[in-house]
Write a protein that holds these residues in place. Structure first.
Motif, PDB file in Angstrom:
ATOM      1  N   ILE A 238       0.839  -1.206   0.000  1.00 37.24           N
ATOM      2  CA  ILE A 238       0.000   0.000   0.000  1.00 37.24           C
ATOM      3  C   ILE A 238       0.871   1.252   0.000  1.00 37.24           C
ATOM      4  N   ALA A 239       1.877   1.275   0.879  1.00 36.66           N
ATOM      5  CA  ALA A 239       2.730   2.457   1.015  1.00 36.66           C
ATOM      6  C   ALA A 239       3.463   2.799  -0.275  1.00 36.66           C
ATOM      7  N   SER A 240       3.777   1.792  -1.077  1.00 39.32           N
ATOM      8  CA  SER A 240       4.522   2.022  -2.318  1.00 39.32           C
ATOM      9  C   SER A 240       3.620   2.178  -3.539  1.00 39.32           C
ATOM     10  N   ASN A 241       2.313   2.091  -3.348  1.00 36.45           N
ATOM     11  CA  ASN A 241       1.381   2.217  -4.460  1.00 36.45           C
ATOM     12  C   ASN A 241       1.345   3.665  -4.967  1.00 36.45           C
ATOM     13  N   PRO A 242       1.420   3.889  -6.269  1.00 34.87           N
ATOM     14  CA  PRO A 242       1.413   5.262  -6.805  1.00 34.87           C
ATOM     15  C   PRO A 242       0.107   6.006  -6.559  1.00 34.87           C
ATOM     16  N   GLY A 243      -0.946   5.286  -6.173  1.00 33.10           N
ATOM     17  CA  GLY A 243      -2.218   5.934  -5.890  1.00 33.10           C
ATOM     18  C   GLY A 243      -2.424   6.238  -4.416  1.00 33.10           C
ATOM     19  N   PHE A 244      -1.355   6.099  -3.617  1.00 29.37           N
ATOM     20  CA  PHE A 244      -1.459   6.296  -2.170  1.00 29.37           C
ATOM     21  C   PHE A 244      -0.524   7.397  -1.687  1.00 29.37           C
ATOM     22  N   VAL A 245      -0.976   8.133  -0.657  1.00 31.91           N
ATOM     23  CA  VAL A 245      -0.109   9.095   0.018  1.00 31.91           C
ATOM     24  C   VAL A 245      -0.477   9.138   1.492  1.00 31.91           C
ATOM     25  N   SER A 246       0.533   9.205   2.331  1.00 28.51           N
ATOM     26  CA  SER A 246       0.312   9.379   3.764  1.00 28.51           C
ATOM     27  C   SER A 246       0.478  10.847   4.111  1.00 28.51           C
ATOM     28  N   MET A 247      -0.427  11.372   4.928  1.00 29.36           N
ATOM     29  CA  MET A 247      -0.331  12.749   5.390  1.00 29.36           C
ATOM     30  C   MET A 247      -1.088  12.901   6.698  1.00 29.36           C
ATOM     31  N   PRO A 248      -0.760  13.916   7.501  1.00 29.34           N
ATOM     32  CA  PRO A 248      -1.520  14.151   8.733  1.00 29.34           C
ATOM     33  C   PRO A 248      -2.993  14.331   8.428  1.00 29.34           C
ATOM     34  N   ASN A 249      -3.836  13.812   9.294  1.00 28.35           N
ATOM     35  CA  ASN A 249      -5.272  13.887   9.048  1.00 28.35           C
ATOM     36  C   ASN A 249      -5.734  15.314   8.812  1.00 28.35           C
ATOM     37  N   GLY A 250      -5.147  16.263   9.525  1.00 28.52           N
ATOM     38  CA  GLY A 250      -5.555  17.652   9.392  1.00 28.52           C
ATOM     39  C   GLY A 250      -5.228  18.282   8.051  1.00 28.52           C
ATOM     40  N   ASP A 251      -4.406  17.597   7.248  1.00 27.35           N
ATOM     41  CA  ASP A 251      -4.019  18.134   5.931  1.00 27.35           C
ATOM     42  C   ASP A 251      -4.859  17.565   4.789  1.00 27.35           C
ATOM     43  N   ILE A 252      -5.665  16.555   5.065  1.00 30.42           N
ATOM     44  CA  ILE A 252      -6.370  15.857   3.987  1.00 30.42           C
ATOM     45  C   ILE A 252      -7.371  16.753   3.271  1.00 30.42           C
ATOM     46  N   ALA A 253      -8.142  17.539   4.023  1.00 31.18           N
ATOM     47  CA  ALA A 253      -9.144  18.407   3.383  1.00 31.18           C
ATOM     48  C   ALA A 253      -8.480  19.407   2.442  1.00 31.18           C
ATOM     49  N   ALA A 254      -7.350  19.973   2.860  1.00 34.35           N
ATOM     50  CA  ALA A 254      -6.642  20.931   2.005  1.00 34.35           C
ATOM     51  C   ALA A 254      -6.136  20.252   0.736  1.00 34.35           C
ATOM     52  N   ALA A 255      -5.685  19.001   0.852  1.00 34.13           N
ATOM     53  CA  ALA A 255      -5.218  18.258  -0.321  1.00 34.13           C
ATOM     54  C   ALA A 255      -6.380  17.908  -1.239  1.00 34.13           C
ATOM     55  N   MET A 256      -7.565  17.704  -0.676  1.00 40.99           N
ATOM     56  CA  MET A 256      -8.754  17.499  -1.504  1.00 40.99           C
ATOM     57  C   MET A 256      -9.094  18.785  -2.251  1.00 40.99           C
ATOM     58  N   LYS A 257      -9.002  19.898  -1.565  1.00 34.53           N
ATOM     59  CA  LYS A 257      -9.324  21.184  -2.190  1.00 34.53           C
ATOM     60  C   LYS A 257      -8.377  21.505  -3.333  1.00 34.53           C
ATOM     61  N   SER A 258      -7.100  21.146  -3.188  1.00 36.14           N
ATOM     62  CA  SER A 258      -6.117  21.406  -4.252  1.00 36.14           C
ATOM     63  C   SER A 258      -6.307  20.470  -5.435  1.00 36.14           C
ATOM     64  N   GLY A 259      -7.035  19.359  -5.221  1.00 41.50           N
ATOM     65  CA  GLY A 259      -7.272  18.395  -6.294  1.00 41.50           C
ATOM     66  C   GLY A 259      -6.301  17.242  -6.303  1.00 41.50           C
ATOM     67  N   ASP A 260      -5.293  17.268  -5.418  1.00 44.78           N
ATOM     68  CA  ASP A 260      -4.304  16.199  -5.393  1.00 44.78           C
ATOM     69  C   ASP A 260      -4.879  14.904  -4.829  1.00 44.78           C
ATOM     70  N   VAL A 261      -5.808  15.031  -3.888  1.00 41.03           N
ATOM     71  CA  VAL A 261      -6.401  13.869  -3.218  1.00 41.03           C
ATOM     72  C   VAL A 261      -7.878  13.786  -3.591  1.00 41.03           C
ATOM     73  N   ILE A 262      -8.318  12.584  -3.982  1.00 36.73           N
ATOM     74  CA  ILE A 262      -9.727  12.403  -4.379  1.00 36.73           C
ATOM     75  C   ILE A 262     -10.470  11.437  -3.462  1.00 36.73           C
ATOM     76  N   ALA A 263      -9.769  10.928  -2.448  1.00 35.36           N
ATOM     77  CA  ALA A 263     -10.403  10.076  -1.438  1.00 35.36           C
ATOM     78  C   ALA A 263      -9.498  10.047  -0.222  1.00 35.36           C
ATOM     79  N   GLY A 264     -10.100   9.937   0.951  1.00 32.54           N
ATOM     80  CA  GLY A 264      -9.289   9.905   2.147  1.00 32.54           C
ATOM     81  C   GLY A 264     -10.051   9.419   3.357  1.00 32.54           C
ATOM     82  N   ILE A 265      -9.317   8.873   4.326  1.00 33.08           N
ATOM     83  CA  ILE A 265      -9.905   8.408   5.577  1.00 33.08           C
ATOM     84  C   ILE A 265      -9.892   9.557   6.581  1.00 33.08           C
ATOM     85  N   SER A 266     -11.063   9.918   7.066  1.00 33.41           N
ATOM     86  CA  SER A 266     -11.190  10.971   8.060  1.00 33.41           C
ATOM     87  C   SER A 266     -12.507  10.764   8.804  1.00 33.41           C
TER      88      SER A 266
END
Length: 418
Positions: A238-266
């Protein structure tokens, strides 16, 4: 969101026996309450998270109006993050709020520290709230807080522009869709709170020992249908999958807003952000399955609840209990849901059509079927962070997979008492 039980907890263990229910007072408290009654002014302080201040203010005003014929009130609302309540109260309980909200994982240490009083109207609370939320507020068959929400867990948010209802059933599929679009699925991989999701439904076990401080864990098991090393291999993939990124939970919404992230656990704390970002395409569902040892395993979770507590050192404990009860009653759980989209623990409100229409709340309810209450000792958190960081680095730091799993379990089960 950090879910750590501080070492300071053990210092306070004995003092829990010194305090009792809201209706019983020491001599000093009786005198102070009598003085307040003589002045006909009841002074109380309530702690609220910053985003909840406006809603809390409405609850306080309705409380004052309801009891205006019994007393005059001077109620102050202070801002305090729920996640920090335990630390602040155990450090300086005398200057803490009379009434405050907190997540259920703090209950044990707050009771042990003598911070909380046993609530006086237990049967009323039991009959009004979801059974699991009452259990979360209970220790040694005594209820120490008023259940407030049943949504302090996590689940999957996603953009419906990219994922179908079938896609979000499988983590492999979600990462494949994300990678093919040049996007990412995100989670806080090196946090024990989220790391648990990969272990909870594998047949391996984690629990807290009867001492309430240390953990029991067999995540390094070398036998069974799913071994510890099987999970490690799955996590590395999972960690090495090109469709995955780890980030602090508090940063996920901002990454969604930028368009970089299209799904996340929160969790529901992000629902207003996600709705604003995705609009009509905002989706929420239980966590998917992931592949381990050739099997599709439903991802687990820690479930969580929030509640209102009353300070054992309050100079107006009876009124503080009334206020905590008021702020968690059916009407105010409706208000909290309406204004903050927070999932209710009240049985009637939770069953309402309005609540059933909210994807995030339905997602956390559905995911709770595959989760467990978080009850772990302090050593769990740092051990999981180190384990997650090691996997994210792409190396085992010179260890075999089994040695890495052994190190993880040794860290989780280590004693934190010096």
């Amino acid at each position: 969101m950090q879910k750590k039980i501080r070492k300071v907890m053990s210092v306070f263990m004995v003092s829990a026996l010194l305090f009792s229910g809201c209706g019983i007072h020491g001599t000093d408290n009786v005198k102070k309450e009598e003085d307040n009654e003589n002045n006909n002014i009841v002074k109380l302080t309530v702690w609220s998270e910053k985003d909840n201040v406006d809603t809390t203010s409405k609850m306080v005003e309705s409380f004052k109006e309801h009891y205006k014929d019994e007393a005059q009130f001077d109620i102050t609302i202070g801002v305090q993050a729920d996640a920090k309540v335990r630390d602040v109260m155990l450090t300086d309980v005398h200057n803490g709020a009379d009434v405050f909200s907190f997540p259920d994982d703090q209950l044990t240490s707050l009771v042990a520290g003598g911070v909380l009083v046993e609530i006086p109207d237990a049967e009323k609370v039991k009959s009004a709230n979801i059974e699991e939320s009452v259990k979360a507020a209970t220790l040694d068959d005594k209820i120490y807080a008023y259940p407030m929400t049943a949504d302090n867990g996590y689940f999957m948010y996603y953009d419906k522009n990219y994922f179908s209802a079938d896609d979000v059933k499988s983590l492999d599929k979600m990462m494949s869709v994300a990678a093919s679009s040049g996007k990412k699925f995100a989670m806080e991989f090196n946090s024990g709170w989220y790391m648990y999701t990969f272990f909870g439904n594998t047949g391996l076990n984690l629990s807290i020992n009867p001492d309430g401080v240390t953990n029991k864990c067999n995540w390094n098991s070398e036998s069974g249908d799913i071994k510890g090393t099987d999970i490690k291999s799955a996590l590395s993939a999972i960690a090495s999958n090109p469709g995955f990124v780890s980030m602090p939970n508090g940063d996920i919404a901002a990454a969604m807003k930028s368009g970089d992230v299209i799904a996340g656990i929160s969790g529901v704390w992000d629902v207003m952000n996600v709705k604003a970002i995705y609009g009509d395409n905002y989706g929420a569902c239980k966590l998917p399955t992931y592949t381990v040892a050739g099997k599709e395993v439903q991802m687990s979770s820690f479930t969580g609840y929030k509640m209102m507590g009353v300070n054992a050192y309050s100079e107006n404990r009876d009124w503080a209990c009334r206020l905590a009860d008021w702020m968690t009653n059916e009407d105010n759980q409706k208000l909290r849901f309406k204004e903050r989209n927070q999932g209710p623990s009240n049985i009637n409100v939770a069953a309402s059509d309005e609540v059933k229409k909210v994807p995030a709340i339905q997602a956390v309810i559905e995911q709770s079927k595959y989760g467990t209450l978080q009850r772990v000792g302090n050593s769990f958190w740092d051990a999981c962070k180190d384990f997650g960081d090691t996997i994210l680095s792409g190396t085992n730091n010179g260890m075999t997979d089994q040695e890495l799993m052994d190190k993880l379990v040794n860290g989780i089960t280590a004693s934190t008492i010096k």
